[in-house]
Design an enzyme around this catalytic site. Structure first.
Site, mmCIF file in Angstrom:
data_model
loop_
_atom_site.group_PDB
_atom_site.id
_atom_site.type_symbol
_atom_site.label_atom_id
_atom_site.label_comp_id
_atom_site.label_asym_id
_atom_site.label_seq_id
_atom_site.Cartn_x
_atom_site.Cartn_y
_atom_site.Cartn_z
ATOM 1 N N VAL A 60 0.842 -1.199 -0.014
ATOM 2 C CA VAL A 60 -0.159 -0.362 0.031
ATOM 3 C C VAL A 60 1.127 1.410 0.034
ATOM 4 C CG1 VAL A 60 -1.980 1.252 1.486
ATOM 5 C CG2 VAL A 60 -1.487 -1.102 1.546
ATOM 6 N N VAL A 86 4.704 -0.758 3.501
ATOM 7 C CA VAL A 86 5.081 -0.318 2.794
ATOM 8 C C VAL A 86 5.296 0.540 1.852
ATOM 9 C CG1 VAL A 86 4.095 2.316 4.072
ATOM 10 C CG2 VAL A 86 3.641 0.732 5.488
ATOM 11 N N LYS A 87 4.460 0.994 1.042
ATOM 12 C CA LYS A 87 5.843 1.628 -0.620
ATOM 13 C C LYS A 87 5.315 3.009 -0.243
ATOM 14 C CE LYS A 87 4.114 -0.053 -5.103
ATOM 15 N NZ LYS A 87 3.214 -0.686 -6.458
ATOM 16 N N ILE A 88 7.329 3.414 -0.144
ATOM 17 C CA ILE A 88 7.499 4.598 -0.303
ATOM 18 C C ILE A 88 8.558 4.632 -1.146
ATOM 19 C CG2 ILE A 88 9.484 6.091 1.043
ATOM 20 C CD1 ILE A 88 7.255 4.870 3.677
#
Ligand code: G3P
Length: 219
Positions: A60, A86-88
């Site tokens: 996400v 978590v997509k960063i």
């Protein structure tokens, strides 16, 4: 190489999951918007629905541009489902956020990676997985798959544990190339998943078997 499905479309996720070949899901703000998911609350509900369909990790993406916002979003996303990644993005603020989230024990999928240097920085900051974008490099006249090969080879040589996830996969050829390159994961749109199944000799073989079976008087 594991296969993830790259979509926020519930039907595609259900259909992909039924095949038994999908171990995770990747989403991004564009894919969410395509499904009419226009705010945080809807995104959370969609991600929770995906998590009910499939056991594996769900990526996400944050939408903040500053590290502080990314960290706050990442911590919130990490509470949504049992297996969040978590997509960063691979930006200056992104590396700062990756370092903080990794220290919290949150798994980060470092996204929008277009160079070996970005991958190396992310690995140092603590990315759990890095996503080189193959198709978007192809789009600008570079061999996107070379980047996957390069990252896999350098990470192996240097014993870096960050996994390599081939993203922006556009064709079934990309999938076999990613596997040959040693990617740990490839995330594929549903239509590419179906392309992977297709072979004309399989189809004609099924037809011939059925016809021969029928000719022998069987029904
Ligand atoms: O996983 C990232 C992917 O969704 C980007 O794909 O086709 O928009 O470059 P694409």
């Amino acid at each position: 190489m594991k296969l993830f499905i790259d979509t926020a479309n519930m039907q595609e996720i259900r259909d992909g999951a039924r095949l038994g070949v999908i171990s995770g899901v990747t989403t991004n703000p564009s894919l969410a918007a395509m499904e009419g998911i226009g705010n945080r609350e809807n995104y959370r509900a969609a991600v929770q629905e995906i998590s009910d369909i499939l056991d594996g990790p769900i990526s996400v993406e944050v939408v903040s541009l500053e590290a502080e916002g990314m960290v706050a979003e990442g911590r919130e996303i990490a509470e949504w489902i049992p297996n969040p990644w978590v997509k960063i993005p691979s930006t200056v603020a992104g590396f700062e956020a990756i370092a903080t989230l990794a220290k919290d024990g949150i798994k980060v999928n470092q996204t929008l990676c277009f160079s070996l240097n970005q991958a190396l920085l992310g690995a140092q900051a603590g990315s759990f997985v890095v996503s080189p974008f193959v198709g978007r490099l192809d789009d600008i006249g570079q061999q996107g798959m070379d980047l996957v090969e390069d990252i896999v080879s350098v990470f192996r040589q240097q014993k870096i544990e960050t996994q390599v996830l081939a993203a922006s996969v556009r064709t079934s050829l990309h999938c076999s190339q990613a596997a040959r390159a040693g990617a740990h994961i490839a995330t594929v749109p549903y239509k590419v998943l179906l392309q992977m199944v297709q072979h004309p000799l399989t189809d004609s073989g099924v037809s011939r078997f059925l016809s021969d079976w029928g000719k022998a008087g069987n029904s």
